[in-house]
Design a protein around this motif. Sequence first.
Motif, PDB file in Angstrom:
ATOM      1  N   THR A 193      69.152  -9.662  10.006  1.00 37.13           N
ATOM      2  CA  THR A 193      69.462  -9.304  11.399  1.00 37.13           C
ATOM      3  C   THR A 193      70.883  -8.746  11.475  1.00 37.13           C
ATOM      4  O   THR A 193      71.736  -9.291  12.159  1.00 37.13           O
ATOM      5  CB  THR A 193      69.338 -10.537  12.319  1.00 37.13           C
ATOM      6  OG1 THR A 193      70.186 -11.588  11.799  1.00 37.13           O
ATOM      7  CG2 THR A 193      67.915 -11.042  12.382  1.00 37.13           C
ATOM      8  N   ARG A 225      64.278 -16.226  13.437  1.00 31.38           N
ATOM      9  CA  ARG A 225      65.566 -15.599  13.754  1.00 31.38           C
ATOM     10  C   ARG A 225      65.382 -14.115  14.052  1.00 31.38           C
ATOM     11  O   ARG A 225      66.008 -13.561  14.963  1.00 31.38           O
ATOM     12  CB  ARG A 225      66.543 -15.788  12.591  1.00 31.38           C
ATOM     13  CG  ARG A 225      66.970 -17.238  12.356  1.00 31.38           C
ATOM     14  CD  ARG A 225      68.082 -17.307  11.320  1.00 31.38           C
ATOM     15  NE  ARG A 225      68.453 -18.681  11.045  1.00 31.38           N
ATOM     16  CZ  ARG A 225      68.017 -19.395  10.016  1.00 31.38           C
ATOM     17  NH1 ARG A 225      67.181 -18.836   9.142  1.00 31.38           N
ATOM     18  NH2 ARG A 225      68.404 -20.644   9.830  1.00 31.38           N
ATOM     19  N   GLU A 228      63.797 -13.686  17.498  1.00 30.44           N
ATOM     20  CA  GLU A 228      64.770 -13.988  18.559  1.00 30.44           C
ATOM     21  C   GLU A 228      65.789 -12.859  18.704  1.00 30.44           C
ATOM     22  O   GLU A 228      66.253 -12.559  19.809  1.00 30.44           O
ATOM     23  CB  GLU A 228      65.477 -15.308  18.268  1.00 30.44           C
ATOM     24  CG  GLU A 228      64.579 -16.541  18.308  1.00 30.44           C
ATOM     25  CD  GLU A 228      64.056 -16.855  19.700  1.00 30.44           C
ATOM     26  OE1 GLU A 228      64.513 -16.213  20.683  1.00 30.44           O
ATOM     27  OE2 GLU A 228      63.172 -17.718  19.814  1.00 30.44           O
ATOM     28  N   MET A 229      66.160 -12.218  17.569  1.00 28.91           N
ATOM     29  CA  MET A 229      67.098 -11.103  17.643  1.00 28.91           C
ATOM     30  C   MET A 229      66.515  -9.965  18.470  1.00 28.91           C
ATOM     31  O   MET A 229      67.189  -9.381  19.334  1.00 28.91           O
ATOM     32  CB  MET A 229      67.433 -10.592  16.246  1.00 28.91           C
ATOM     33  CG  MET A 229      68.443  -9.438  16.245  1.00 28.91           C
ATOM     34  SD  MET A 229      68.260  -8.282  14.868  1.00 28.91           S
ATOM     35  CE  MET A 229      66.731  -7.458  15.306  1.00 28.91           C
ATOM     36  N   LYS A 231      64.288 -10.118  20.778  1.00 29.04           N
ATOM     37  CA  LYS A 231      64.245 -10.507  22.184  1.00 29.04           C
ATOM     38  C   LYS A 231      65.615 -10.315  22.840  1.00 29.04           C
ATOM     39  O   LYS A 231      65.702  -9.891  23.987  1.00 29.04           O
ATOM     40  CB  LYS A 231      63.795 -11.967  22.312  1.00 29.04           C
ATOM     41  CG  LYS A 231      62.313 -12.187  22.000  1.00 29.04           C
ATOM     42  CD  LYS A 231      61.915 -13.635  22.205  1.00 29.04           C
ATOM     43  CE  LYS A 231      60.440 -13.848  21.939  1.00 29.04           C
ATOM     44  NZ  LYS A 231      60.029 -15.261  22.146  1.00 29.04           N
ATOM     45  N   LYS A 232      66.678 -10.634  22.101  1.00 32.84           N
ATOM     46  CA  LYS A 232      68.034 -10.511  22.659  1.00 32.84           C
ATOM     47  C   LYS A 232      68.401  -9.068  22.957  1.00 32.84           C
ATOM     48  O   LYS A 232      69.175  -8.791  23.881  1.00 32.84           O
ATOM     49  CB  LYS A 232      69.055 -11.133  21.694  1.00 32.84           C
ATOM     50  CG  LYS A 232      69.076 -12.657  21.700  1.00 32.84           C
ATOM     51  CD  LYS A 232      70.168 -13.186  20.803  1.00 32.84           C
ATOM     52  CE  LYS A 232      70.210 -14.712  20.818  1.00 32.84           C
ATOM     53  NZ  LYS A 232      70.581 -15.236  22.158  1.00 32.84           N
ATOM     54  N   VAL A 233      67.875  -8.139  22.167  1.00 31.18           N
ATOM     55  CA  VAL A 233      68.187  -6.722  22.389  1.00 31.18           C
ATOM     56  C   VAL A 233      67.071  -6.022  23.171  1.00 31.18           C
ATOM     57  O   VAL A 233      66.983  -4.794  23.190  1.00 31.18           O
ATOM     58  CB  VAL A 233      68.460  -5.993  21.050  1.00 31.18           C
ATOM     59  CG1 VAL A 233      69.712  -6.525  20.395  1.00 31.18           C
ATOM     60  CG2 VAL A 233      67.271  -6.113  20.097  1.00 31.18           C
ATOM     61  N   ASN A 234      66.216  -6.821  23.806  1.00 25.88           N
ATOM     62  CA  ASN A 234      65.176  -6.315  24.718  1.00 25.88           C
ATOM     63  C   ASN A 234      64.152  -5.410  24.033  1.00 25.88           C
ATOM     64  O   ASN A 234      63.676  -4.429  24.627  1.00 25.88           O
ATOM     65  CB  ASN A 234      65.820  -5.577  25.896  1.00 25.88           C
ATOM     66  CG  ASN A 234      66.710  -6.490  26.737  1.00 25.88           C
ATOM     67  OD1 ASN A 234      66.340  -7.634  27.019  1.00 25.88           O
ATOM     68  ND2 ASN A 234      67.882  -6.004  27.122  1.00 25.88           N
TER      69      ASN A 234
END
Length: 324
Positions: A193, A225, A228-229, A231-234
């Motif tokens: 990531t 991980r 989730e990465m 998801k954080k950057v849409n």
Amino acid sequence: MAPFTYSRLSHLLRTSVNKAAASRAATEIKSGPACCLHFTRCQRSADSNLQERQKQQMARGLPKQKPITGVKQVIVVASGKGGVGKSTTAVNLALGLMANDATKSVGLLDADVYGPSIPKLMNLKGNPELTDNNLMIPLTNYGIPCMSMGFLVEDVAPIVWRGLMVMSAIEKMLRQVDWGSLDYLVIDMPPGTGDVQLTITQNIPIAGAVIVSTPQDIALLDARRGAEMFKKVNVPVLGLVQNMSVFQCPNCNHQTHIFGSDGARQLAITLGVELLGDVPLHLNIREMSDRGQPVVISSPDSSEAEAYRKVASAVVQRIKEVNT
């Protein structure tokens, strides 16, 4: 037109990186003979200005995403760690998309700069030619246009680049390639990531991410991980592919879950995403991949090829759901 080579790319990247470094150096505080108190005040002022600039940048948001010319939808294939069959999955996913619908055009971009696998998996060699507009022309096999750093270096030559060079190379492979007209561009991401993932997700619109993992606990931790990465950057997580899910003995047909059973399925439930499919641990997949003849092409009637086609079908369905 002369082919585009590694040495030419290196020169272009080093020139752009050196210009950026010189620009930064020109704005740095030059320290000279001064008392400690004066230096401390200057440092505090610089820190305050830096924090203010960072706030302004955050307020402006992420870089504006710009579509790749000619590409309708981008699908990234990622994993939290290496060795889980991500590149093999990306190749067979691209071929599966075409096998399921012959009217669709699909491209394949190898974004793993340090360890490119697409040239071997797709049985491609040579340097890309350039168009009159200095765009690289992808190499094509099995109807799939491909671009990879592996086309610019020898098989055993290491890529000894720092982060800025790698990000510049990714930018050039995204923007300076003549993809023609594609319905789907499948991007084989490097494991982890890091910088490459952020560079790609922040600069181009992505239809969704496919996470590849074995059922093994240690692989699932890293796969989570990765999910989730995104998801954080849409970036929509289309789902997980459980690779090497079961081994069937070719002699007695006994099935063994070498890496565990249903780990990716349970992780998909935990993350609230789909399990796109199970791909078995099969000798034919490994042998055909090493020969540059992916199973979707070389063994289209096999159960393992069917598994990849089912994954491709599930990916298309999930993209439709995400866009509605």
